[in-house]
Design a protein around this motif. Sequence first.
Motif, mmCIF file in Angstrom:
data_model
loop_
_atom_site.group_PDB
_atom_site.id
_atom_site.type_symbol
_atom_site.label_atom_id
_atom_site.label_comp_id
_atom_site.label_asym_id
_atom_site.label_seq_id
_atom_site.Cartn_x
_atom_site.Cartn_y
_atom_site.Cartn_z
ATOM 1 N N PHE A 186 0.838 -1.191 0.000
ATOM 2 C CA PHE A 186 0.000 0.000 0.000
ATOM 3 C C PHE A 186 0.875 1.243 0.000
ATOM 4 O O PHE A 186 1.759 1.401 0.845
ATOM 5 N N ARG A 187 0.618 2.131 -0.962
ATOM 6 C CA ARG A 187 1.311 3.413 -1.078
ATOM 7 C C ARG A 187 0.279 4.530 -1.085
ATOM 8 O O ARG A 187 -0.824 4.358 -1.601
ATOM 9 N N SER A 188 0.666 5.692 -0.568
ATOM 10 C CA SER A 188 -0.224 6.836 -0.666
ATOM 11 C C SER A 188 -0.250 7.384 -2.092
ATOM 12 O O SER A 188 -1.290 7.831 -2.578
ATOM 13 N N LEU A 215 -3.378 4.940 -2.800
ATOM 14 C CA LEU A 215 -4.473 5.723 -2.229
ATOM 15 C C LEU A 215 -4.903 6.868 -3.146
ATOM 16 O O LEU A 215 -6.097 7.054 -3.401
ATOM 17 N N HIS A 216 -3.935 7.657 -3.627
ATOM 18 C CA HIS A 216 -4.249 8.826 -4.450
ATOM 19 C C HIS A 216 -3.659 8.667 -5.853
ATOM 20 O O HIS A 216 -2.463 8.399 -6.003
ATOM 21 N N ASP A 217 -4.487 8.865 -6.876
ATOM 22 C CA ASP A 217 -3.987 8.906 -8.252
ATOM 23 C C ASP A 217 -3.424 10.281 -8.564
ATOM 24 O O ASP A 217 -2.277 10.436 -8.958
ATOM 25 N N GLN A 218 -4.259 11.300 -8.401
ATOM 26 C CA GLN A 218 -3.853 12.681 -8.647
ATOM 27 C C GLN A 218 -4.426 13.565 -7.551
ATOM 28 O O GLN A 218 -5.550 13.357 -7.099
ATOM 29 N N GLY A 219 -3.647 14.561 -7.153
ATOM 30 C CA GLY A 219 -4.130 15.465 -6.121
ATOM 31 C C GLY A 219 -4.534 14.712 -4.866
ATOM 32 O O GLY A 219 -3.851 13.800 -4.420
ATOM 33 N N GLU A 220 -5.685 15.092 -4.317
ATOM 34 C CA GLU A 220 -6.183 14.446 -3.116
ATOM 35 C C GLU A 220 -7.312 13.474 -3.403
ATOM 36 O O GLU A 220 -7.935 12.947 -2.482
ATOM 37 N N GLU A 221 -7.602 13.233 -4.668
ATOM 38 C CA GLU A 221 -8.674 12.315 -5.030
ATOM 39 C C GLU A 221 -8.239 10.867 -4.790
ATOM 40 O O GLU A 221 -7.101 10.492 -5.080
ATOM 41 N N ASP A 225 -9.228 2.153 -7.454
ATOM 42 C CA ASP A 225 -9.031 0.884 -6.748
ATOM 43 C C ASP A 225 -9.338 1.030 -5.260
ATOM 44 O O ASP A 225 -9.945 0.132 -4.652
ATOM 45 N N TYR A 226 -8.904 2.148 -4.665
ATOM 46 C CA TYR A 226 -9.182 2.356 -3.240
ATOM 47 C C TYR A 226 -10.674 2.576 -3.014
ATOM 48 O O TYR A 226 -11.250 2.064 -2.042
ATOM 49 N N TYR A 234 -17.059 3.779 3.328
ATOM 50 C CA TYR A 234 -16.967 5.228 3.317
ATOM 51 C C TYR A 234 -18.168 5.850 2.599
ATOM 52 O O TYR A 234 -18.574 5.387 1.542
ATOM 53 N N LEU A 235 -18.678 6.922 3.150
ATOM 54 C CA LEU A 235 -19.827 7.597 2.557
ATOM 55 C C LEU A 235 -19.519 8.150 1.181
ATOM 56 O O LEU A 235 -20.365 8.172 0.281
ATOM 57 N N LYS A 236 -18.266 8.592 0.982
ATOM 58 C CA LYS A 236 -17.938 9.242 -0.290
ATOM 59 C C LYS A 236 -17.389 8.273 -1.347
ATOM 60 O O LYS A 236 -17.051 8.683 -2.434
ATOM 61 N N SER A 237 -17.296 6.983 -0.989
ATOM 62 C CA SER A 237 -16.799 6.014 -1.985
ATOM 63 C C SER A 237 -17.866 5.697 -3.026
ATOM 64 O O SER A 237 -19.046 5.711 -2.724
#
Length: 237
Positions: A186-188, A215-221, A225-226, A234-237
């Motif tokens: 697992f990588r951020s 965890l993140h592809d671009q920016g904070e999104e 896969d995550y 998660y509510l936002k998944s």
Amino acid sequence: MRRKGTFQFKQFSVAHDRSTHKIGTDGVLLGAWADVSNARYILDVGTGTGVIALMMAQRTAEPVLIDAVEIEKEDREQALQNVLQSPWASRISVHHTAIQKFSPSHQYDLVISNPPYFINSWKPPEKKRSQARHTHELSFDELLSAASRLLAPTGRLAVILPYQEALQFTGSAKDHGLHIVRRMEFRSRAHKPVERLLLEFSRQAADVKDESLILHDQGEEWSEDYRRLTRDFYLKS
């Protein structure tokens, strides 16, 4: 969604205002990744807020039963509160005890733990925080001994650890007759080093199934896969 001292998931909420550790990525990641297939009895070691036990309950159905063990009294009380307010209170039992002294009447098909992992590092002064994060209360050897004692013949052990500690844990597991059969890096972010290893062990040796997650592809999104792995929680998944 967060209320003060509470983390809201899709099917349950977790109060963590009195717990040593707050809700974090590690526990949710492990709870979503662990293989619950064919599990009748599940044990969560060091349950903290109870989040992993609750995730195990959401991912399974009756007659699956979950035991959650917590050595810290206040954490156990908060975990129990979270369980009693969940849809699965009849299937989760929260025990205030050290795993070294835990003697249930049955063995487990899955033992799962987000264990303490600081071995030789500086210990924070607050006793509870130190105990939860450092292995002096639950060493890797003690966790592996407990898993070896409590696992059914075909049972599995699932943990999440920082990279270097995970390598040490994997080596020690062999001394307890436990073989790595599944592993996820697992990588951020893609350019970052591996930050966590999710590990699954079995008494039976087999070819290791290797996986990876960012965890993140671009920016904070979050990466797709995550999102896919955690979408039931998660509510936002």
